[in-house]
Write a protein that holds these residues in place. Sequence first.
Motif, PDB file in Angstrom:
ATOM      1  N   PRO A 123     -11.991  -1.154   7.133  1.00  0.00           N
ATOM      2  CA  PRO A 123     -12.993  -0.090   7.271  1.00  0.00           C
ATOM      3  C   PRO A 123     -12.493   1.284   6.856  1.00  0.00           C
ATOM      4  O   PRO A 123     -13.255   2.091   6.337  1.00  0.00           O
ATOM      5  N   LEU A 124     -11.201   1.567   7.079  1.00  0.00           N
ATOM      6  CA  LEU A 124     -10.660   2.874   6.712  1.00  0.00           C
ATOM      7  C   LEU A 124     -10.124   2.909   5.288  1.00  0.00           C
ATOM      8  O   LEU A 124      -9.769   3.971   4.792  1.00  0.00           O
ATOM      9  N   GLY A 125     -10.068   1.749   4.620  1.00  0.00           N
ATOM     10  CA  GLY A 125      -9.443   1.705   3.317  1.00  0.00           C
ATOM     11  C   GLY A 125      -7.925   1.682   3.464  1.00  0.00           C
ATOM     12  O   GLY A 125      -7.387   1.729   4.578  1.00  0.00           O
ATOM     13  N   ARG A 126      -7.212   1.619   2.347  1.00  0.00           N
ATOM     14  CA  ARG A 126      -5.748   1.571   2.395  1.00  0.00           C
ATOM     15  C   ARG A 126      -5.171   2.479   1.318  1.00  0.00           C
ATOM     16  O   ARG A 126      -5.735   2.628   0.231  1.00  0.00           O
ATOM     17  N   THR A 127      -4.033   3.089   1.623  1.00  0.00           N
ATOM     18  CA  THR A 127      -3.306   3.874   0.632  1.00  0.00           C
ATOM     19  C   THR A 127      -2.348   2.949  -0.112  1.00  0.00           C
ATOM     20  O   THR A 127      -2.059   1.835   0.343  1.00  0.00           O
ATOM     21  N   VAL A 128      -1.838   3.427  -1.241  1.00  0.00           N
ATOM     22  CA  VAL A 128      -0.874   2.618  -1.996  1.00  0.00           C
ATOM     23  C   VAL A 128       0.379   2.337  -1.169  1.00  0.00           C
ATOM     24  O   VAL A 128       0.853   1.195  -1.128  1.00  0.00           O
ATOM     25  N   PRO A 129       0.966   3.344  -0.472  1.00  0.00           N
ATOM     26  CA  PRO A 129       2.130   3.027   0.373  1.00  0.00           C
ATOM     27  C   PRO A 129       1.825   1.972   1.438  1.00  0.00           C
ATOM     28  O   PRO A 129       2.667   1.116   1.730  1.00  0.00           O
ATOM     29  N   GLN A 130       0.630   2.021   2.012  1.00  0.00           N
ATOM     30  CA  GLN A 130       0.267   1.013   3.006  1.00  0.00           C
ATOM     31  C   GLN A 130       0.165  -0.368   2.375  1.00  0.00           C
ATOM     32  O   GLN A 130       0.603  -1.367   2.958  1.00  0.00           O
ATOM     33  N   LEU A 131      -0.416  -0.425   1.174  1.00  0.00           N
ATOM     34  CA  LEU A 131      -0.549  -1.708   0.485  1.00  0.00           C
ATOM     35  C   LEU A 131       0.809  -2.267   0.082  1.00  0.00           C
ATOM     36  O   LEU A 131       1.026  -3.482   0.105  1.00  0.00           O
TER      37      LEU A 131
END
Length: 350
Positions: free
Chosen positions: A21-29
């Motif tokens: 729901p919040l989406g993801r950043t590249v570092p998180q991915l």
Amino acid sequence: MGKGKIVNTQILALIRYLQSPLGRTVPQLVEDMGVSRATIYRYLVTIQEMGLPLTSENRGREVYYFFDMNNPLVGKNIFESLPFLKDDFVFDKDEKLLIELLFSNTDATFPILSNRINDLHEKMQTLLSFAGHVSDSEKIIPIKIDRRGVSIVHSFVDLPKKKEGDKMDIITALCDASFSHKVCTVTYRSKADTVKTYDIMPLIVFSFQGGIYTIAETKSYDYWCKLAIERIEDLEVKNERFTRKTKLDVEYTLTDPFGIIQCDQFEIKVQVDKNNAQYLMDREWPKDRVNFSEPDENGNVIFSCITSGEFEVLRWLRYLGSGAKLISPPELVEKLKESIRDLSNTYGLN
């Protein structure tokens, strides 16, 4: 496993993460998938080339990637665009029912096995619904905004255009819990400034007149409640699935023209004069709640409505003044008379 299959699986996993729901950043991915930043960027490009509704949004110094929930592809079988999947990947109705049957008849005695089954069921529900195959036991209410400003919130992209501050995590957790039928432990501050902690079973999250709310059933008692997100001080999603305890029709409750109130519904009948009748009939009302009679010889009509918003009804009738006369229910007529007497005393009209 061949390299091609590994890549295919990683892209499918990335699609799953992007449904957050919040989406993801590249570092998180990168942390989620254990691959390099370059690989993530390459996969994001691949997903865009597939025609999937991938979008991004700058929030502070971070860029979040997610699927555009307003895109017409969402809710359909977006996986049809994936060239790596076999034709028989899409579940037909019989397969979907079999999956539901398997989970509904699975009873795990050991917690470690029970947790894995719950996690698997949640993943399957997400996969089925995102691919356009929603469980027959789930009724997904479409996003809609009515004349009173009621809007269903499925994720952060549906929120009103305002900052939600530190409540964003709570909103996201409630959206996820209502979708996956997970019990939540909530710490809530009432209007009387009393703080209590108890278990709820969230059914839906929605915005109404600038605020964000959830309708939930309580785990200990057979009744439902409406909670304001701004009054939730803490929320924990438990690894426990719930089954509905009440027969509350959530979608119908949200259509009440006089507010979303936690009390029994009743029917009002109001005689409206000619001057106000046309104005009321020109407004948009829920068809299954409101009815107008044919005008009488003087142009008066009888306005009937099923509602639970007693306070709002009384305020509305006082606003209409002599242009409307409440006919029923009798107990509400008495309350209206009492409020008029109090108002008369306030202004010294007696």
